[in-house]
Design a protein around this motif. Structure first.
Motif, PDB file in Angstrom:
ATOM      1  N   LYS A   1      18.082  -2.064  40.139  1.00  0.00           N
ATOM      2  CA  LYS A   1      17.645  -2.140  38.751  1.00  0.00           C
ATOM      3  C   LYS A   1      18.498  -3.164  38.022  1.00  0.00           C
ATOM      4  N   ASP A   2      18.077  -3.485  36.802  1.00  0.00           N
ATOM      5  CA  ASP A   2      18.797  -4.445  35.965  1.00  0.00           C
ATOM      6  C   ASP A   2      18.860  -5.835  36.580  1.00  0.00           C
ATOM      7  N   ASN A   3      17.846  -6.169  37.390  1.00  0.00           N
ATOM      8  CA  ASN A   3      17.658  -7.553  37.812  1.00  0.00           C
ATOM      9  C   ASN A   3      16.161  -7.827  37.759  1.00  0.00           C
ATOM     10  N   PRO A   4      15.748  -9.081  37.572  1.00  0.00           N
ATOM     11  CA  PRO A   4      14.339  -9.379  37.263  1.00  0.00           C
ATOM     12  C   PRO A   4      13.324  -8.849  38.270  1.00  0.00           C
ATOM     13  N   VAL A   5      13.585  -8.993  39.545  1.00  0.00           N
ATOM     14  CA  VAL A   5      12.603  -8.583  40.550  1.00  0.00           C
ATOM     15  C   VAL A   5      12.488  -7.065  40.614  1.00  0.00           C
ATOM     16  N   ALA A   6      13.619  -6.363  40.719  1.00  0.00           N
ATOM     17  CA  ALA A   6      13.585  -4.901  40.792  1.00  0.00           C
ATOM     18  C   ALA A   6      12.973  -4.305  39.529  1.00  0.00           C
ATOM     19  N   ASP A   7      13.357  -4.835  38.376  1.00  0.00           N
ATOM     20  CA  ASP A   7      12.828  -4.293  37.119  1.00  0.00           C
ATOM     21  C   ASP A   7      11.319  -4.503  37.022  1.00  0.00           C
ATOM     22  N   TYR A   8      10.852  -5.642  37.477  1.00  0.00           N
ATOM     23  CA  TYR A   8       9.412  -5.920  37.420  1.00  0.00           C
ATOM     24  C   TYR A   8       8.637  -4.892  38.240  1.00  0.00           C
ATOM     25  N   PHE A   9       9.049  -4.713  39.489  1.00  0.00           N
ATOM     26  CA  PHE A   9       8.303  -3.812  40.357  1.00  0.00           C
ATOM     27  C   PHE A   9       8.475  -2.352  39.950  1.00  0.00           C
ATOM     28  N   ASN A  10       9.648  -1.989  39.468  1.00  0.00           N
ATOM     29  CA  ASN A  10       9.832  -0.623  38.987  1.00  0.00           C
ATOM     30  C   ASN A  10       8.918  -0.336  37.795  1.00  0.00           C
ATOM     31  N   GLU A  11       8.755  -1.335  36.940  1.00  0.00           N
ATOM     32  CA  GLU A  11       7.883  -1.161  35.780  1.00  0.00           C
ATOM     33  C   GLU A  11       6.416  -1.087  36.208  1.00  0.00           C
ATOM     34  N   VAL A  12       6.040  -1.888  37.196  1.00  0.00           N
ATOM     35  CA  VAL A  12       4.674  -1.821  37.715  1.00  0.00           C
ATOM     36  C   VAL A  12       4.395  -0.427  38.271  1.00  0.00           C
ATOM     37  N   LEU A  13       5.326   0.081  39.084  1.00  0.00           N
ATOM     38  CA  LEU A  13       5.146   1.408  39.665  1.00  0.00           C
ATOM     39  C   LEU A  13       5.064   2.477  38.579  1.00  0.00           C
TER      40      LEU A  13
ATOM     41  N   GLY B   1      17.091   3.720  40.604  1.00  0.00           N
ATOM     42  CA  GLY B   1      16.572   2.488  40.019  1.00  0.00           C
ATOM     43  C   GLY B   1      15.119   2.616  39.611  1.00  0.00           C
ATOM     44  N   THR B   2      14.311   3.204  40.481  1.00  0.00           N
ATOM     45  CA  THR B   2      12.908   3.447  40.162  1.00  0.00           C
ATOM     46  C   THR B   2      12.761   4.675  39.277  1.00  0.00           C
ATOM     47  N   SER B   3      13.520   5.707  39.586  1.00  0.00           N
ATOM     48  CA  SER B   3      13.420   6.970  38.851  1.00  0.00           C
ATOM     49  C   SER B   3      13.619   6.774  37.357  1.00  0.00           C
TER      50      SER B   3
ATOM     51  N   VAL C   1       3.493  11.164  45.017  1.00  0.00           N
ATOM     52  CA  VAL C   1       4.675  11.004  45.870  1.00  0.00           C
ATOM     53  C   VAL C   1       5.105   9.544  45.796  1.00  0.00           C
ATOM     54  N   ILE C   2       6.373   9.331  45.495  1.00  0.00           N
ATOM     55  CA  ILE C   2       6.931   7.985  45.333  1.00  0.00           C
ATOM     56  C   ILE C   2       7.972   7.738  46.417  1.00  0.00           C
ATOM     57  N   ALA C   3       7.918   6.576  47.042  1.00  0.00           N
ATOM     58  CA  ALA C   3       8.937   6.184  48.030  1.00  0.00           C
ATOM     59  C   ALA C   3       9.174   4.692  47.867  1.00  0.00           C
ATOM     60  N   THR C   4      10.271   4.325  47.243  1.00  0.00           N
ATOM     61  CA  THR C   4      10.559   2.925  46.945  1.00  0.00           C
ATOM     62  C   THR C   4      11.771   2.452  47.735  1.00  0.00           C
TER      63      THR C   4
END
Length: 302
Positions: free
Chosen positions: A177-189, A220-222, A287-290
């Protein structure tokens, strides 16, 4: 249709833009992200995994004219790291630092500096890397683990103790989290989860939903999903935050527990049968698995 895609590109932007156009034509969303810094980072750190153990170029020449057993002995590597050693040799060969000679390896002359010069170059480049939120966390993690590599290979310390010093998650948290790629995909999910919840509540306004996250790790996703679910709290029966490590669960209880009363944290091993692990098979709406299923022994089975 509806897909959201991040396209990484390095030197040339045109192929990435072409792929973005195709995704958008199909009804999806896409962005192109330049990966130059990450590419430079990868190219720079590859030789350090060998050099950092203190071997000189001369010793490398003698050692790498051997098969893997003498190489392993020279590095002081334990049997548990055989796969790491094989992959490292493969990467060093692919990037031009080594070449195959029969069943063994030999260094490519002039392909890389000595250990001290490598770290000096690292320190010089690190100043710029640490100002880039896209790679800063990776740089810190890579440096910490590489400087401890000799001790890890030799069994003097555990890799987990290096990555989680005194049980702290700070060193790895920024990867998720707190980086552009991870934040983007976490927000999409998180957005997809909310879309599902809203659609379900349209059909059944009094529904009580249960969500399970496998391998939640540092959260990070949670964090994104929980925040987006908060307005629907009255309809959330349970968000079960699971992982293999009690340290992650303790972190979740302390950081997220006070704000989300429907959060439950439990050990769950996705590689073992569900029965007996306290998870109700078929009893969850989502069910989430990231970034977790690839880390199992057999992704085909999991």
């Amino acid at each position: 249709g509806g897909a959201k895609v991040v396209v990484n590109y390095s030197r040339s932007k045109e192929p990435a833009e072409e792929l973005v156009s195709k995704v958008e034509e199909a009804g999806g969303e896409a962005i192109a992200v330049q990966a130059d810094v990450s590419e430079q980072l990868s190219a720079s750190i590859l030789p350090f995994g060998i050099f950092v153990v203190g071997l000189s170029i001369v010793l490398l020449i003698m050692v790498f004219r051997s098969i893997i057993v003498p190489i392993k002995a020279a590095l002081g590597s334990q049997d548990a790291y055989d796969r790491w050693l094989e992959e490292s040799l493969s990467l060093l060969t692919a990037h031009g630092y080594l070449r195959r000679e029969g069943e063994g390896y030999a260094p490519v002359e002039g392909s890389g500096p000595a250990s001290d010069a490598s770290w000096q170059e690292w320190e010089a480049r690190k100043v710029a890397w640490l100002t880039d939120p896209a790679v800063a966390a990776q740089v810190k993690l890579v440096e910490t683990t590489l400087r401890a590599l000799a001790g890890i290979l030799g069994g003097a310390m555990r890799a987990t103790d290096v990555m989680f010093p005194n049980g702290s998650l700070a060193l790895v948290a920024g990867i998720y989290k707190d980086n552009p790629v991870a934040d983007y995909f976490n927000e999409v999910l998180a957005g997809k989860v909310v879309d599902f919840v809203e659609e379900r509540l349209k059909q059944a306004p009094t529904a009580r939903l249960r969500l399970l996250e496998v391998g939640a790790g540092t959260g990070g996703t949670s964090a994104r999903v929980l925040a987006r679910l908060k307005p629907y709290g009255e309809n959330i029966e349970e968000y079960r935050y699971t992982d293999l490590s009690q340290a992650f669960l303790t972190h979740a209880r302390e950081v997220y527990g006070p704000e989300y009363p429907w959060l439950n944290c439990d050990i769950f091993d996705v590689e073992k049968p569900i029965a007996g692990q306290g998870v109700d098979a078929g009893g969850y709406d989502v069910v989430i698995a990231t970034n977790v299923l690839h880390a199992t022994r057999s992704i085909r089975r999991t």
